[in-house]
Design a protein around this motif. Structure first.
Motif, PDB file in Angstrom:
ATOM      1  N   ASN A  92      -2.324   3.893  27.814  1.00 48.75           N
ATOM      2  CA  ASN A  92      -3.292   4.886  28.239  1.00 48.75           C
ATOM      3  C   ASN A  92      -3.412   5.866  27.074  1.00 48.75           C
ATOM      4  O   ASN A  92      -2.773   5.681  26.039  1.00 48.75           O
ATOM      5  CB  ASN A  92      -2.839   5.575  29.537  1.00 48.75           C
ATOM      6  N   LYS A  93      -4.198   6.892  27.233  1.00 54.16           N
ATOM      7  CA  LYS A  93      -4.455   7.827  26.137  1.00 54.16           C
ATOM      8  C   LYS A  93      -3.206   8.639  25.804  1.00 54.16           C
ATOM      9  O   LYS A  93      -2.522   9.154  26.691  1.00 54.16           O
ATOM     10  CB  LYS A  93      -5.586   8.791  26.497  1.00 54.16           C
ATOM     11  N   ILE A  94      -2.926   8.744  24.514  1.00 57.14           N
ATOM     12  CA  ILE A  94      -1.934   9.667  23.982  1.00 57.14           C
ATOM     13  C   ILE A  94      -2.701  10.621  23.086  1.00 57.14           C
ATOM     14  O   ILE A  94      -3.306  10.200  22.091  1.00 57.14           O
ATOM     15  CB  ILE A  94      -0.839   8.946  23.179  1.00 57.14           C
ATOM     16  N   THR A  95      -2.702  11.893  23.445  1.00 56.84           N
ATOM     17  CA  THR A  95      -3.422  12.910  22.685  1.00 56.84           C
ATOM     18  C   THR A  95      -2.417  13.922  22.167  1.00 56.84           C
ATOM     19  O   THR A  95      -1.670  14.521  22.953  1.00 56.84           O
ATOM     20  CB  THR A  95      -4.469  13.613  23.573  1.00 56.84           C
ATOM     21  N   ILE A  96      -2.405  14.093  20.857  1.00 56.80           N
ATOM     22  CA  ILE A  96      -1.481  15.025  20.204  1.00 56.80           C
ATOM     23  C   ILE A  96      -2.327  16.051  19.454  1.00 56.80           C
ATOM     24  O   ILE A  96      -3.228  15.680  18.695  1.00 56.80           O
ATOM     25  CB  ILE A  96      -0.543  14.279  19.235  1.00 56.80           C
ATOM     26  N   GLY A  97      -2.040  17.317  19.653  1.00 59.23           N
ATOM     27  CA  GLY A  97      -2.811  18.388  19.027  1.00 59.23           C
ATOM     28  C   GLY A  97      -2.523  18.548  17.545  1.00 59.23           C
ATOM     29  O   GLY A  97      -1.845  17.734  16.920  1.00 59.23           O
ATOM     30  N   LYS A  98      -3.022  19.654  17.008  1.00 58.76           N
ATOM     31  CA  LYS A  98      -2.869  19.925  15.571  1.00 58.76           C
ATOM     32  C   LYS A  98      -1.519  20.581  15.281  1.00 58.76           C
ATOM     33  O   LYS A  98      -0.874  21.132  16.162  1.00 58.76           O
ATOM     34  CB  LYS A  98      -4.018  20.800  15.076  1.00 58.76           C
ATOM     35  N   ASN A  99      -1.117  20.479  14.016  1.00 60.43           N
ATOM     36  CA  ASN A  99       0.097  21.121  13.493  1.00 60.43           C
ATOM     37  C   ASN A  99       1.366  20.701  14.222  1.00 60.43           C
ATOM     38  O   ASN A  99       2.299  21.491  14.364  1.00 60.43           O
ATOM     39  CB  ASN A  99      -0.038  22.648  13.531  1.00 60.43           C
ATOM     40  N   GLY A 100       1.416  19.465  14.674  1.00 56.06           N
ATOM     41  CA  GLY A 100       2.605  18.980  15.371  1.00 56.06           C
ATOM     42  C   GLY A 100       3.647  18.439  14.412  1.00 56.06           C
ATOM     43  O   GLY A 100       3.336  17.998  13.303  1.00 56.06           O
ATOM     44  N   LEU A 101       4.882  18.502  14.860  1.00 53.83           N
ATOM     45  CA  LEU A 101       6.010  17.891  14.154  1.00 53.83           C
ATOM     46  C   LEU A 101       6.689  16.953  15.136  1.00 53.83           C
ATOM     47  O   LEU A 101       7.198  17.387  16.170  1.00 53.83           O
ATOM     48  CB  LEU A 101       7.017  18.946  13.694  1.00 53.83           C
ATOM     49  N   ILE A 102       6.675  15.670  14.824  1.00 54.72           N
ATOM     50  CA  ILE A 102       7.299  14.676  15.688  1.00 54.72           C
ATOM     51  C   ILE A 102       8.398  14.007  14.873  1.00 54.72           C
ATOM     52  O   ILE A 102       8.130  13.329  13.881  1.00 54.72           O
ATOM     53  CB  ILE A 102       6.257  13.673  16.219  1.00 54.72           C
ATOM     54  N   ALA A 103       9.633  14.239  15.277  1.00 52.61           N
ATOM     55  CA  ALA A 103      10.807  13.812  14.519  1.00 52.61           C
ATOM     56  C   ALA A 103      11.027  12.301  14.635  1.00 52.61           C
ATOM     57  O   ALA A 103      10.376  11.625  15.436  1.00 52.61           O
ATOM     58  CB  ALA A 103      12.024  14.590  15.014  1.00 52.61           C
ATOM     59  N   PRO A 104      11.979  11.776  13.842  1.00 52.42           N
ATOM     60  CA  PRO A 104      12.252  10.337  13.892  1.00 52.42           C
ATOM     61  C   PRO A 104      12.648   9.848  15.276  1.00 52.42           C
ATOM     62  O   PRO A 104      13.279  10.560  16.049  1.00 52.42           O
ATOM     63  CB  PRO A 104      13.416  10.168  12.913  1.00 52.42           C
ATOM     64  N   TYR A 105      12.273   8.619  15.553  1.00 46.16           N
ATOM     65  CA  TYR A 105      12.657   7.880  16.757  1.00 46.16           C
ATOM     66  C   TYR A 105      12.116   8.481  18.053  1.00 46.16           C
ATOM     67  O   TYR A 105      12.639   8.188  19.127  1.00 46.16           O
ATOM     68  CB  TYR A 105      14.180   7.717  16.847  1.00 46.16           C
ATOM     69  N   VAL A 106      11.062   9.294  17.980  1.00 38.08           N
ATOM     70  CA  VAL A 106      10.443   9.792  19.211  1.00 38.08           C
ATOM     71  C   VAL A 106       9.673   8.643  19.856  1.00 38.08           C
ATOM     72  O   VAL A 106       8.986   7.873  19.177  1.00 38.08           O
ATOM     73  CB  VAL A 106       9.525  11.000  18.930  1.00 38.08           C
ATOM     74  N   GLN A 107       9.800   8.542  21.172  1.00 42.90           N
ATOM     75  CA  GLN A 107       9.117   7.509  21.930  1.00 42.90           C
ATOM     76  C   GLN A 107       8.200   8.173  22.953  1.00 42.90           C
ATOM     77  O   GLN A 107       8.644   9.045  23.697  1.00 42.90           O
ATOM     78  CB  GLN A 107      10.144   6.637  22.661  1.00 42.90           C
ATOM     79  N   ILE A 108       6.942   7.763  22.953  1.00 42.59           N
ATOM     80  CA  ILE A 108       5.973   8.272  23.918  1.00 42.59           C
ATOM     81  C   ILE A 108       5.481   7.082  24.734  1.00 42.59           C
ATOM     82  O   ILE A 108       4.905   6.146  24.189  1.00 42.59           O
ATOM     83  CB  ILE A 108       4.796   8.985  23.225  1.00 42.59           C
ATOM     84  N   TYR A 109       5.725   7.150  26.042  1.00 41.15           N
ATOM     85  CA  TYR A 109       5.379   6.048  26.935  1.00 41.15           C
ATOM     86  C   TYR A 109       4.240   6.454  27.863  1.00 41.15           C
ATOM     87  O   TYR A 109       4.251   7.550  28.406  1.00 41.15           O
ATOM     88  CB  TYR A 109       6.570   5.648  27.805  1.00 41.15           C
ATOM     89  N   THR A 110       3.302   5.547  28.078  1.00 34.41           N
ATOM     90  CA  THR A 110       2.257   5.762  29.080  1.00 34.41           C
ATOM     91  C   THR A 110       2.327   4.723  30.193  1.00 34.41           C
ATOM     92  O   THR A 110       1.657   4.874  31.205  1.00 34.41           O
ATOM     93  CB  THR A 110       0.846   5.716  28.449  1.00 34.41           C
TER      94      THR A 110
END
Length: 190
Positions: A92-110
């Motif tokens: 499904n949609k994954i929406t990430i805004g501006k100026n984000g910091l996503i560190a190693p091994y982050v998992q986003i599940y829908t």
């Protein structure tokens, strides 16, 4: 209604549908290119991401390797940095805004499945199918997600949020908070 339509509406769908498999293979080819290209070939890397993602703002940087299901359901705002070994299951949609910091091994599940095996598994043996449903994930502007964190389906993370490393985010978070833990909980306002 196509299986893709069902997937994006959050109703049960067949993840082995031919249209979805075609999207999957396209993403795999692009990810293989992206994850194996020389890091100095910035223009080519940008071109691959532009083809893979639904939207990529200016200044987005994604370290390789990067993994996703389809890519075309991911939108990332300007100046966001995604570190190495992140996994975005964009059924499904994954929406990430501006100026984000996503560190190693982050998992986003829908994607999700029924809890009871008798409701989850359709058929027996080779050719069995698994009921799958989805919910979108929305992440606001100026968000920092610490390493090894997991974001669950349907979660919305507000603007200016910091999530501590190793968190399991099962519920939505409002703007301007520090949250961490398993399960992730608000610890203070920022």
């Amino acid at each position: 209604m196509t299986e893709k339509d069902k997937m994006l509406k959050g109703v049960y769908y067949d993840s082995r549908d031919s249209e979805l498999i075609k999207m999957y293979h396209k993403a795999r080819k692009l990810l293989k290119k992206y994850n194996n290209i020389d890091s100095e070939l910035v223009v080519q890397r940008e071109q691959i991401l532009a083809e893979l993602l639904e939207f990529k703002g200016n200044g987005v940087w994604i370290e390789s390797p990067f993994f996703c299901d389809y890519g075309e359901n991911i939108s990332i705002g300007e100046n966001t940095f995604v570190n190495t070994n992140c996994m975005f299951l964009d059924n499904n949609k994954i929406t990430i805004g501006k100026n984000g910091l996503i560190a190693p091994y982050v998992q986003i599940y829908t994607a999700s499945h029924p809890l009871k095996a008798s409701e989850r598994i359709i058929g027996k043996g080779i050719g069995s199918r698994y009921l799958t449903s989805t919910k979108p994930v929305n992440i606001g502007d100026n968000v920092w997600i610490g390493g090894n964190s997991v974001i669950f389906p349907g979660v919305t993370i507000g603007h200016n949020v910091t999530i501590g490393a190793g968190s399991v985010v099962t519920k939505s978070l409002p703007d301007n908070v520090l949250a961490f833990g398993n399960p992730c909980k608000i610890r203070s306002e920022l």
